[in-house]
Design an enzyme around this catalytic site. Sequence first.
Site, mmCIF file in Angstrom:
data_model
loop_
_atom_site.group_PDB
_atom_site.id
_atom_site.type_symbol
_atom_site.label_atom_id
_atom_site.label_comp_id
_atom_site.label_asym_id
_atom_site.label_seq_id
_atom_site.Cartn_x
_atom_site.Cartn_y
_atom_site.Cartn_z
ATOM 1 N N GLU A 228 51.844 26.092 26.336
ATOM 2 C CA GLU A 228 52.158 25.391 27.589
ATOM 3 C C GLU A 228 51.268 24.171 27.779
ATOM 4 O O GLU A 228 50.048 24.271 27.697
ATOM 5 C CB GLU A 228 51.905 26.315 28.795
ATOM 6 C CG GLU A 228 52.952 27.352 28.973
ATOM 7 C CD GLU A 228 52.686 28.270 30.171
ATOM 8 O OE1 GLU A 228 52.099 27.831 31.174
ATOM 9 O OE2 GLU A 228 53.071 29.445 30.068
ATOM 10 N N TYR B 79 52.543 27.528 46.465
ATOM 11 C CA TYR B 79 52.332 28.223 45.182
ATOM 12 C C TYR B 79 52.631 29.710 45.461
ATOM 13 O O TYR B 79 51.769 30.417 45.968
ATOM 14 C CB TYR B 79 50.863 27.991 44.838
ATOM 15 C CG TYR B 79 50.311 28.389 43.488
ATOM 16 C CD1 TYR B 79 51.098 28.832 42.454
ATOM 17 C CD2 TYR B 79 48.937 28.279 43.263
ATOM 18 C CE1 TYR B 79 50.531 29.158 41.236
ATOM 19 C CE2 TYR B 79 48.359 28.604 42.056
ATOM 20 C CZ TYR B 79 49.161 29.042 41.048
ATOM 21 O OH TYR B 79 48.591 29.365 39.841
ATOM 22 N N ARG C 282 47.749 27.627 27.615
ATOM 23 C CA ARG C 282 47.879 29.011 27.141
ATOM 24 C C ARG C 282 49.042 29.126 26.166
ATOM 25 O O ARG C 282 49.927 28.263 26.135
ATOM 26 C CB ARG C 282 48.045 29.989 28.306
ATOM 27 C CG ARG C 282 49.247 29.724 29.172
ATOM 28 C CD ARG C 282 49.282 30.676 30.388
ATOM 29 N NE ARG C 282 50.424 30.386 31.226
ATOM 30 C CZ ARG C 282 50.676 30.957 32.396
ATOM 31 N NH1 ARG C 282 49.859 31.871 32.878
ATOM 32 N NH2 ARG C 282 51.741 30.639 33.092
ATOM 33 N N ASP D 211 53.936 33.640 44.452
ATOM 34 C CA ASP D 211 54.288 34.653 43.460
ATOM 35 C C ASP D 211 55.665 35.227 43.810
ATOM 36 O O ASP D 211 56.118 35.126 44.953
ATOM 37 C CB ASP D 211 53.240 35.767 43.457
ATOM 38 C CG ASP D 211 51.954 35.328 42.781
ATOM 39 O OD1 ASP D 211 52.018 34.434 41.920
ATOM 40 O OD2 ASP D 211 50.882 35.869 43.117
ATOM 41 N N ARG E 121 53.045 19.681 39.482
ATOM 42 C CA ARG E 121 52.772 19.750 38.048
ATOM 43 C C ARG E 121 54.026 20.313 37.387
ATOM 44 O O ARG E 121 54.708 21.184 37.950
ATOM 45 C CB ARG E 121 51.594 20.685 37.752
ATOM 46 C CG ARG E 121 50.307 20.282 38.402
ATOM 47 C CD ARG E 121 49.768 18.981 37.896
ATOM 48 N NE ARG E 121 49.207 19.112 36.550
ATOM 49 C CZ ARG E 121 48.788 18.051 35.840
ATOM 50 N NH1 ARG E 121 48.899 16.821 36.322
ATOM 51 N NH2 ARG E 121 48.264 18.235 34.643
ATOM 52 N N ARG F 245 42.805 33.317 43.616
ATOM 53 C CA ARG F 245 43.852 34.165 43.024
ATOM 54 C C ARG F 245 43.285 35.124 41.980
ATOM 55 O O ARG F 245 43.895 36.132 41.678
ATOM 56 C CB ARG F 245 44.895 33.277 42.312
ATOM 57 C CG ARG F 245 45.785 32.485 43.240
ATOM 58 C CD ARG F 245 46.617 31.476 42.454
ATOM 59 N NE ARG F 245 47.472 32.067 41.441
ATOM 60 C CZ ARG F 245 48.673 32.569 41.659
ATOM 61 N NH1 ARG F 245 49.168 32.563 42.884
ATOM 62 N NH2 ARG F 245 49.385 33.075 40.685
ATOM 63 N N ARG G 195 35.315 41.291 38.214
ATOM 64 C CA ARG G 195 35.063 42.742 38.260
ATOM 65 C C ARG G 195 33.815 43.104 37.472
ATOM 66 O O ARG G 195 33.580 42.550 36.400
ATOM 67 C CB ARG G 195 36.245 43.519 37.677
ATOM 68 C CG ARG G 195 37.549 43.257 38.377
ATOM 69 C CD ARG G 195 38.572 44.356 38.060
ATOM 70 N NE ARG G 195 39.876 43.980 38.575
ATOM 71 C CZ ARG G 195 40.869 43.521 37.829
ATOM 72 N NH1 ARG G 195 40.722 43.428 36.518
ATOM 73 N NH2 ARG G 195 42.019 43.186 38.378
HETATM 74 N N1 UDP Z 1 42.183 29.526 35.698
HETATM 75 C C1 UDP Z 1 41.188 29.066 34.850
HETATM 76 N N2 UDP Z 1 41.033 29.678 33.634
HETATM 77 C C2 UDP Z 1 41.820 30.687 33.222
HETATM 78 C C3 UDP Z 1 42.823 31.165 34.078
HETATM 79 C C4 UDP Z 1 42.998 30.549 35.300
HETATM 80 O O1 UDP Z 1 40.479 28.125 35.167
HETATM 81 O O2 UDP Z 1 41.640 31.179 32.085
HETATM 82 C C5 UDP Z 1 42.341 28.871 37.009
HETATM 83 C C6 UDP Z 1 43.363 27.714 36.948
HETATM 84 O O3 UDP Z 1 42.937 26.689 37.828
HETATM 85 C C7 UDP Z 1 44.625 28.367 37.467
HETATM 86 C C8 UDP Z 1 44.093 29.339 38.514
HETATM 87 O O4 UDP Z 1 42.829 29.783 37.973
HETATM 88 O O5 UDP Z 1 45.511 27.424 38.025
HETATM 89 C C9 UDP Z 1 45.001 30.500 38.835
HETATM 90 O O6 UDP Z 1 45.269 31.207 37.638
HETATM 91 P P1 UDP Z 1 46.600 32.041 37.411
HETATM 92 O O7 UDP Z 1 46.446 32.783 36.140
HETATM 93 O O8 UDP Z 1 46.912 32.782 38.649
HETATM 94 O O9 UDP Z 1 47.656 30.847 37.184
HETATM 95 P P2 UDP Z 1 49.246 30.927 36.942
HETATM 96 O O10 UDP Z 1 49.534 32.113 36.067
HETATM 97 O O11 UDP Z 1 49.857 31.004 38.292
HETATM 98 O O12 UDP Z 1 49.523 29.628 36.247
#
Ligand code: UDP
Length: 383
Positions: free
Chosen positions: A300, A348, A279, A350, A249, A173, A177
């Site tokens: 969270e 999962y 986060r 979006d 989860r 996901r 870059r």
């Molecule tokens: N992830 C991570 N570190 C980060 C951000 C994301 O390891 O700083 C991993 C984590 O396993 C997460 C996945 O990448 O579930 C997808 O991230 P995304 O930001 O898409 O998660 P969402 O916003 O859907 O919770």
Amino acid sequence: MSNSIGIAGAGFSGAIIANKLANAGFKVDVFEPRAHVAGNCFSSRDNSTGIMVHKYGPHIFHTDKEHVWQYVNKLASFKPYVNRVKANSGGKIYSLPINLHTINQFFGTAFSPAEAEEFICMQADQDITEPVSFEQQAMKFVGKTLYNAFFAGYTQKQWGLSPAELPASILKRLPLRFNYDDNYFNHQFQGMPEQGYTPIIEKLLNHPNIKVHLQQKLSRDQCSEFTHVFWSGPLDAYFDYRLGRLPYRTLDFREIRATGDYQGGAVVNYCDADVPYTRISEHKHFTPWEQHQDTICFAEYSRQAQPEDEPYYPVRLVNDKQLLSAYVTLAQQERAVTFVGRLGTYRYLDMDVTIDEALQTADAFLQAHAQQQVVPAFIISPL
Ligand code: UDP
């Protein structure tokens, strides 16, 4: 009876299907167990600050599907918004997703794009050709050092599992870059609805042919009262969990109130395993066109969902997929029920994918109904 539709759930899936079928002349009853519509996209203004709060965690609209972008823009006014996330790793702040700035910040370098790419290539594990696990994908993608700094701890906290046990698809996901683009998403269209998501869902449901029943669950026994049912609740719940529970989860949110600006941006990820939350989101930054003196943030915490909790993220490990497959077989034996959305198909998803699939599902139903054909249990396969 001949044109009556029952819908379980008033999130994007349920509301879009309800709206399209109501427009086609069907009478639709929507049953929503919560006291409000909009599912996990629900947003409302905080009483004391007036800030638009996303109750079930931040929802940023992004898509590459032009028809979906046009669809939502007909329902609400969207403001330009670009999600720029920061990462706290080892007590320092970095740019995310991993980009040239992150690499140069982390390694104390001034690499050009080509130099950074060559450097990361050297760090990455070239022996992994077909990554299966999240860990293998990360090793191949960015190498051990960046994996440990940004992914290992966060992922362990988010999923409660070692990244070696998780599928590679989760990491896919995120972009990597070799330029200074720090837009979290790769999609062409991105924005925020000016008044939040709830009015979008309300608009879809505001139709003389639609009746919304809040704080009411559609029971399996009631389903036979309808010509057809669309089930956007949990797939296993439809069957009273008879084969066991599909694991999810869930998230707990700790509210933080302050004056002024708490963290300087909408989202900061905490990548270290010893920080218990994943986060913090500061919701006034999701509406940068508004002015608010005070602020409200949410930290969270992710954990395994118990029966009484809100299900958020489907886990989908190998065993879970076997259980899913058994439920899919049961679902296919049902008559006149179609399972939709994140919970109905245990994926999962979006928002843009949910919307696209709901539009497709409504079209497929209308076509099958017109031709007196059977409507399948799944328009989009969950497997
Ligand atoms: N992830 C991570 N570190 C980060 C951000 C994301 O390891 O700083 C991993 C984590 O396993 C997460 C996945 O990448 O579930 C997808 O991230 P995304 O930001 O898409 O998660 P969402 O916003 O859907 O919770």
